[in-house]
Design a protein around this motif. Structure first.
Motif, PDB file in Angstrom:
ATOM      1  N   LYS A 188      42.384 111.766-155.623  1.00  0.00           N
ATOM      2  CA  LYS A 188      42.212 112.913-154.733  1.00  0.00           C
ATOM      3  C   LYS A 188      41.278 112.557-153.579  1.00  0.00           C
ATOM      4  N   HIS A 189      40.232 111.799-153.853  1.00  0.00           N
ATOM      5  CA  HIS A 189      39.311 111.381-152.791  1.00  0.00           C
ATOM      6  C   HIS A 189      40.040 110.598-151.705  1.00  0.00           C
ATOM      7  N   GLY A 190      40.796 109.592-152.127  1.00  0.00           N
ATOM      8  CA  GLY A 190      41.480 108.726-151.168  1.00  0.00           C
ATOM      9  C   GLY A 190      42.584 109.438-150.419  1.00  0.00           C
ATOM     10  N   VAL A 191      43.330 110.275-151.113  1.00  0.00           N
ATOM     11  CA  VAL A 191      44.418 111.005-150.459  1.00  0.00           C
ATOM     12  C   VAL A 191      43.862 111.945-149.394  1.00  0.00           C
ATOM     13  N   ARG A 192      42.768 112.620-149.705  1.00  0.00           N
ATOM     14  CA  ARG A 192      42.188 113.533-148.716  1.00  0.00           C
ATOM     15  C   ARG A 192      41.662 112.772-147.500  1.00  0.00           C
ATOM     16  N   TYR A 193      41.073 111.593-147.731  1.00  0.00           N
ATOM     17  CA  TYR A 193      40.602 110.826-146.580  1.00  0.00           C
ATOM     18  C   TYR A 193      41.772 110.350-145.721  1.00  0.00           C
ATOM     19  N   LYS A 194      42.883 109.974-146.353  1.00  0.00           N
ATOM     20  CA  LYS A 194      44.069 109.574-145.605  1.00  0.00           C
ATOM     21  C   LYS A 194      44.561 110.734-144.746  1.00  0.00           C
ATOM     22  N   LEU A 195      44.511 111.936-145.293  1.00  0.00           N
ATOM     23  CA  LEU A 195      44.932 113.119-144.534  1.00  0.00           C
ATOM     24  C   LEU A 195      43.997 113.391-143.366  1.00  0.00           C
ATOM     25  N   VAL A 196      42.724 113.079-143.552  1.00  0.00           N
ATOM     26  CA  VAL A 196      41.769 113.204-142.444  1.00  0.00           C
ATOM     27  C   VAL A 196      42.101 112.180-141.366  1.00  0.00           C
ATOM     28  N   PRO A 202      40.841 118.564-141.158  1.00  0.00           N
ATOM     29  CA  PRO A 202      39.772 118.425-140.155  1.00  0.00           C
ATOM     30  C   PRO A 202      38.840 117.276-140.484  1.00  0.00           C
ATOM     31  N   GLU A 203      38.169 116.722-139.484  1.00  0.00           N
ATOM     32  CA  GLU A 203      37.310 115.557-139.659  1.00  0.00           C
ATOM     33  C   GLU A 203      36.150 115.800-140.607  1.00  0.00           C
ATOM     34  N   ASP A 204      35.700 117.072-140.694  1.00  0.00           N
ATOM     35  CA  ASP A 204      34.563 117.354-141.568  1.00  0.00           C
ATOM     36  C   ASP A 204      34.988 117.829-142.951  1.00  0.00           C
TER      37      ASP A 204
END
Length: 419
Positions: A188-196, A202-204
């Protein structure tokens, strides 16, 4: 005031490289290595006047004397980045070269794997090296990685933004024995960063990277609670786990068959691949809780980290059982213990140099599947922890026990035939 002004001007002139020196380098290297020049021109170094001579000296001036160019090392970077180099020196990355050379069969590998980019040394060169070791690299004709810092801040751009991206970690933290990239990027951490990164979030948005958790605030002193080997001291209060961990430590050659410390324990201490005091472990654990608590309740963070600890306990139980099976084959003379093994236990750190099928399966169980079991848990990737980790360890254990029984049966038959 006039004297102060003249003093400042004189200081700047003394510190600056000879007029036109950078222009000479650029003129030649724009033809021979144009991408090096374009990277440097786009770097922060170029913007503040850090030129070729700052890092490589001024002795190299022609194609014939390229060997005179100074080899950049962390000490070169320390001139301008003393805090970061000092932090790096206190972290586990700085020990990468020492831990690589400490492996018992490193010197058995082909020279190409030991000095080039084709084997373990390609990543482990991030570690600090003595002047003697640097000279060895020069003589071998492969000085890649001597700078250490350029493992993450790729030369000659030396981009801070690149080093802050999890993809920078991917080049080393992936593959068989430490698939952190695979675990992180599909969590979940990595997938969300990829979406960012692609602008879908959003970036934040809460989307931690490797650096968020392991380099908080840019601290280069990277260290983890359990260490690479996933073992620590003191022994746990749980008697069964303590016995299993002792067996794992014997398999690592840190304890002898009687449970006494060996000279390899000192190597483990120096390489910091395990936490050997409760204080050292607690320090790293509390720092991680602090990081996790930026996005989660502290109680949740502590509970999940404890579950990671439990995965190590479960993995140790399976691994210790298999180690004892192979050690029993040595003891009963069913399997010949390699002459290179100092103690009557299989040496898990021989890796692919394990001489037989059953011993090879054991080191794969340790280095590949046990790593996935607990690293998958700590990287919040249940699929890796279960299917690529624990489930594979169960299969390994079944194979080793069955194969051991076959070897014992064959030995009994051979003995009967001899009578």
């Amino acid at each position: 005031m006039r004297i102060l002004f003249l003093t400042c001007v004189l200081a700047l002139l003394c510190a600056a490289p000879a007029f036109g020196a950078a222009d000479v380098c650029v003129e030649c290297h724009a033809k021979t290595t144009p991408k090096i020049v374009s990277d440097w021109k786009n770097s922060a170094h170029s913007g503040v006047g850090t030129d070729c001579a700052t890092c490589h000296g001024s002795e190299h001036t022609t194609a014939e004397d390229s060997h005179e160019a100074a080899l950049a090392t962390p000490e070169t970077c320390r001139q301008c980045h003393p805090q970061r180099v000092e932090e790096f020196s206190n972290g586990k990355h700085a020990l990468g070269w020492k831990s690589y050379k400490a492996m018992p069969t490193t010197h058995w590998q082909p020279m190409t794997l030991r000095t080039g980019l084709q084997g373990c040394s390609g990543c482990h060169k991030i570690g600090l090296k003595s002047e003697e070791e640097l000279q060895e690299l020069r003589e071998a004709g492969s000085t890649y990685g001597a700078g250490s810092c350029d493992s993450c801040h790729t030369r000659h751009l030396f981009s801070k933004k690149e080093a802050q991206s999890p993809q920078a970690c991917r080049t080393c933290h992936m593959g068989m024995d430490h698939p952190q990239w695979e675990m992180y990027s599909s969590s979940k951490h990595g997938v969300r960063y990829k979406l960012v990164q692609e602008g879908s979030l959003p970036e934040d948005a809460a989307a931690p990277t490797c650096q968020t958790c392991h380099m908080e605030g840019g601290d280069h002193a990277v260290m983890t609670g359990w260490g690479f080997l996933g073992v620590r001291l003191p022994m746990p209060d749980d008697e069964e786990w303590a016995e299993d961990r002792a067996t794992v430590l014997k398999g690592l050659g840190v304890l002898d068959p009687q449970g006494n410390p060996t000279d390899r324990l000192e190597v483990v201490k120096q390489a910091k691949v395990a936490r050997l005091t409760e204080e050292a472990f607690r320090k790293e654990r509390e720092e991680m809780v602090k990081v996790c608590s930026q996005c989660h309740q502290e109680s949740y963070a502590r509970a999940e980290l404890r579950r990671g600890d439990d995965m190590i306990r479960i993995a140790d139980d399976l691994l210790a059982e298999s180690i004892r099976v192979v050690a029993g084959l040595y003891e009963d003379g069913i399997l010949k213990k390699p002459d290179s093994y100092k103690y009557a236990y299989p040496d898990l750190l021989t890796f692919h140099d394990a001489p037989t099928e059953i011993e090879t399966r054991l080191w794969l169980m340790f280095l590949k599947h046990r790593m996935r079991t607990f690293q998958g848990a700590f990287h919040i990737n249940p699929d890796y922890a279960l299917w690529y980790g624990w489930s594979e360890m169960v299969r390994d254990n079944n194979y080793i026990e069955q194969r051991a029984e076959e070897l014992r049966r064959r030995a009994r038959v051979d003995k009967l035939l001899e009578q």
